[in-house]
Design a protein around this motif. Structure first.
Motif, PDB file in Angstrom:
ATOM      1  N   SER A 116      29.130  34.234  38.162  1.00  0.00           N
ATOM      2  CA  SER A 116      29.677  35.562  37.867  1.00  0.00           C
ATOM      3  C   SER A 116      30.961  35.817  38.647  1.00  0.00           C
ATOM      4  O   SER A 116      31.938  36.352  38.112  1.00  0.00           O
ATOM      5  N   ASN A 117      30.964  35.434  39.929  1.00  0.00           N
ATOM      6  CA  ASN A 117      32.166  35.612  40.740  1.00  0.00           C
ATOM      7  C   ASN A 117      33.352  34.865  40.147  1.00  0.00           C
ATOM      8  O   ASN A 117      34.496  35.340  40.185  1.00  0.00           O
ATOM      9  N   PHE A 118      33.088  33.691  39.599  1.00  0.00           N
ATOM     10  CA  PHE A 118      34.159  32.886  39.008  1.00  0.00           C
ATOM     11  C   PHE A 118      34.773  33.633  37.822  1.00  0.00           C
ATOM     12  O   PHE A 118      35.990  33.711  37.666  1.00  0.00           O
ATOM     13  N   ILE A 119      33.904  34.194  36.959  1.00  0.00           N
ATOM     14  CA  ILE A 119      34.373  34.920  35.773  1.00  0.00           C
ATOM     15  C   ILE A 119      35.131  36.181  36.181  1.00  0.00           C
ATOM     16  O   ILE A 119      36.208  36.482  35.646  1.00  0.00           O
ATOM     17  N   ILE A 120      34.569  36.924  37.109  1.00  0.00           N
ATOM     18  CA  ILE A 120      35.188  38.180  37.552  1.00  0.00           C
ATOM     19  C   ILE A 120      36.559  37.914  38.168  1.00  0.00           C
ATOM     20  O   ILE A 120      37.530  38.647  37.917  1.00  0.00           O
ATOM     21  N   GLY A 124      40.046  39.200  36.662  1.00  0.00           N
ATOM     22  CA  GLY A 124      40.817  40.044  37.567  1.00  0.00           C
ATOM     23  C   GLY A 124      40.874  41.485  37.101  1.00  0.00           C
ATOM     24  O   GLY A 124      39.875  42.044  36.636  1.00  0.00           O
ATOM     25  N   ASN A 125      42.061  42.087  37.180  1.00  0.00           N
ATOM     26  CA  ASN A 125      42.232  43.493  36.814  1.00  0.00           C
ATOM     27  C   ASN A 125      42.606  43.695  35.357  1.00  0.00           C
ATOM     28  O   ASN A 125      42.904  44.815  34.944  1.00  0.00           O
ATOM     29  N   ARG A 126      42.602  42.645  34.580  1.00  0.00           N
ATOM     30  CA  ARG A 126      42.957  42.764  33.166  1.00  0.00           C
ATOM     31  C   ARG A 126      41.833  43.461  32.403  1.00  0.00           C
ATOM     32  O   ARG A 126      40.664  43.100  32.559  1.00  0.00           O
ATOM     33  N   THR A 127      42.164  44.453  31.624  1.00  0.00           N
ATOM     34  CA  THR A 127      41.132  45.235  30.916  1.00  0.00           C
ATOM     35  C   THR A 127      41.393  45.273  29.416  1.00  0.00           C
ATOM     36  O   THR A 127      41.036  46.234  28.741  1.00  0.00           O
ATOM     37  N   THR A 128      42.030  44.221  28.878  1.00  0.00           N
ATOM     38  CA  THR A 128      42.238  44.168  27.430  1.00  0.00           C
ATOM     39  C   THR A 128      40.890  44.047  26.736  1.00  0.00           C
ATOM     40  O   THR A 128      39.952  43.464  27.284  1.00  0.00           O
ATOM     41  N   PRO A 129      40.760  44.591  25.538  1.00  0.00           N
ATOM     42  CA  PRO A 129      39.452  44.616  24.853  1.00  0.00           C
ATOM     43  C   PRO A 129      38.700  43.285  24.806  1.00  0.00           C
ATOM     44  O   PRO A 129      37.488  43.271  25.044  1.00  0.00           O
ATOM     45  N   PRO A 130      39.350  42.147  24.539  1.00  0.00           N
ATOM     46  CA  PRO A 130      38.581  40.893  24.478  1.00  0.00           C
ATOM     47  C   PRO A 130      37.931  40.508  25.804  1.00  0.00           C
ATOM     48  O   PRO A 130      36.978  39.725  25.826  1.00  0.00           O
ATOM     49  N   LEU A 131      38.434  41.047  26.912  1.00  0.00           N
ATOM     50  CA  LEU A 131      37.920  40.680  28.228  1.00  0.00           C
ATOM     51  C   LEU A 131      36.902  41.677  28.767  1.00  0.00           C
ATOM     52  O   LEU A 131      36.229  41.391  29.768  1.00  0.00           O
ATOM     53  N   GLN A 132      36.786  42.829  28.136  1.00  0.00           N
ATOM     54  CA  GLN A 132      35.900  43.866  28.669  1.00  0.00           C
ATOM     55  C   GLN A 132      34.431  43.452  28.611  1.00  0.00           C
ATOM     56  O   GLN A 132      33.699  43.583  29.608  1.00  0.00           O
ATOM     57  N   GLN A 133      33.968  42.963  27.464  1.00  0.00           N
ATOM     58  CA  GLN A 133      32.568  42.578  27.329  1.00  0.00           C
ATOM     59  C   GLN A 133      32.179  41.457  28.293  1.00  0.00           C
ATOM     60  O   GLN A 133      31.184  41.593  29.016  1.00  0.00           O
ATOM     61  N   PRO A 134      32.913  40.345  28.359  1.00  0.00           N
ATOM     62  CA  PRO A 134      32.513  39.298  29.306  1.00  0.00           C
ATOM     63  C   PRO A 134      32.570  39.749  30.762  1.00  0.00           C
ATOM     64  O   PRO A 134      31.735  39.335  31.569  1.00  0.00           O
TER      65      PRO A 134
END
Length: 460
Positions: A116-120, A124-134
């Motif tokens: 989880s830490n690796f994914i987070i 990073g701080n990017r909050t574009t829709p494709p990245l929100q769910q993961p």
């Protein structure tokens, strides 16, 4: 050691400190694959690794350990102290040398945290829709792992970033409150990022909401717990079964109660001789290879009404070792619940029924006897319903809610936390000849050697 993350799915977490030859003090696997080598296209694979790591090795250790430790389950099964000895948990005296039970459960949690830490960190701080769910999924997986660790160990080492420096990896444990603070923050961040429920194999908004409601209840934040539990119920994404009870626990069940599950499979062995089936189920002449050495508390079994559908997953059978007639739990008995083609073992993490009981308990802890959600669940289980007047007050209703939770969640790893919350844990430990130091499990001897800054829990 394997260097290609695409071949192993799992990315190293804190518990990846392992004995690889002379390199005992190095994280494992090594850091041959760095964050800079990954792209957003790798996120689905990384998430798969995070989910894959959660159960650990057979079986998911959080289920049998805490349930045998509690008053729900009785076990006379012995074993090597270093390879999971259920009798030690039955006596509320687990061994720090237990690398199979405590050790594997601990490692599984930190493997999930590391993934989880690796994914987070990658998102990073990017909050574009494709990245929100993961991102929401990774935050929830991490929170769940830390809450599991805090439940059984109290304070643990808290790491929320990618650490490669051994001096940073080895550090003292945080307090239990600090660990729960971090999990609470993760879940609060995750909820607005997540989509509504689509399947029980992945984290949804409702999963994060219910997990946070559970945490709020544990921390005494009752209005917040009630609000989130009712949001899960009101979402309409999941519903209580009206077709019995046993079908809920089948792989790919048509029932709509599961919110989040772990599933092991395809199983390496016959579907009815794997996972928690072999642990909880009776021995011969019942089909399968259960030992018959672990069964349910008689008081719990007697608390089910005759027509209660949950009673049907309990089998009374003679125990060959003692000659007693005892009650076995068939909740995970694949041979009675699903066809051999469904070669997966399913372990519930969150079910919608918990939302009903959290809402009822949160109201009662604020002095209100509101039987609405309690009755909805009872009616779905074909058990009798009550009126508020049937209880002398909120305290009496809380006693009944505790009993209802035992009936509903036996074998699902919830009882020990409940016993602590309802004030039953310490008296139970005293009845076993133990004291408050046994409210938590020890850290394994191996883990203490890996991290010389980790201090053993009191009393071990």
């Amino acid at each position: 050691m394997l260097r290609n993350y695409k071949n192993i799915l799992l990315i190293a977490g804190f518990a990846g400190l392992s004995a690889c030859g002379k390199y005992l003090d190095r994280p494992a696997p090594d850091q041959a694959v760095g964050k800079g080598q990954l792209t957003d296209a790798d996120i689905p694979l990384l998430l798969k690794g995070a989910y894959y790591s959660m159960p650990g090795t057979w079986p998911p250790q959080s289920y049998p350990m805490t349930d045998i430790y509690s008053d729900d389950v009785i076990s006379i099964q012995g074993g090597n102290p270093t390879q999971f000895n259920p009798q030690a948990y039955e006596s509320c005296n687990p061994s720090p040398t237990d690398g199979f039970g405590i050790g594997r459960g601990y490692s599984a949690a930190y493997a999930a945290i590391g993934n989880s830490n690796f994914i987070i960190a990658l998102i990073g701080n990017r909050t574009t829709p494709p990245l929100q769910q993961p991102l929401g999924e990774a935050l929830t997986i991490r929170a769940n792992a830390y809450l599991t660790l805090a439940d059984v160990h109290g304070g643990v080492v808290l790491t929320t970033t990618l650490e490669t420096d051994i001096n940073q990896i080895r550090k003292p444990k945080s307090t239990e409150q600090e660990v729960m603070d971090a999990a609470e923050k993760d879940l609060q961040t995750a909820i607005p990022l997540l989509q509504n429920f689509s399947n029980a194999k992945t984290v949804s908004k409702q999963a994060a909401q219910l997990l946070l409601a559970r945490l709020y209840l544990q921390r005494g934040k009752y209005p917040q717990a009630k609000e989130l539990a009712e949001a899960v119920i009101g979402s309409g994404t999941r519903s209580l079964s009206t077709a019995g009870f046993s079908g809920i626990f089948r792989y790919n069940s048509a029932e709509k109660e599961m919110i989040w599950t772990m599933a092991e499979g395809p199983l390496q062995n016959a579907y009815d001789r794997y996972g928690l089936y072999t642990f909880y189920s009776p021995g011969a002449p019942f089909r399968g290879t259960g030992t018959g050495l672990t069964w349910l508390d008689e008081t719990l079994v007697n608390s089910y009404e005759a027509a209660d559908v949950r009673r049907k997953i309990i089998r009374k059978q003679r125990n060959n070792a003692t000659g007693q007639e005892v009650n076995y739990l068939l909740k995970y008995s694949g041979d009675t619940l699903q066809p051999s083609s469904a070669a997966y073992a399913v372990y519930p993490l969150l079910r919608v029924s918990e939302a009903y009981l959290i809402a009822a308990e949160a109201a009662a802890r604020q002095g209100s006897v509101d039987v609405t959600h309690y009755n909805t669940l009872r009616a779905a289980r074909n058990a009798s319903t009550k009126t508020a007047g049937d209880f002398a007050g909120a305290a009496a209703f809380l006693v009944e809610i505790e009993n209802e939770r035992r009936r509903e969640f036996v074998g699902e790893g919830r009882r020990w936390q409940d016993m602590k919350r309802f004030g039953k844990a310490l008296p139970f430990l005293v009845s076993k000849g133990q004291n408050k130091t046994r409210l938590y499990f020890p850290f394994t001897t191996t883990e203490l050697l890996r991290n010389n800054k980790l201090v053993q829990n009191e009393g071990y």
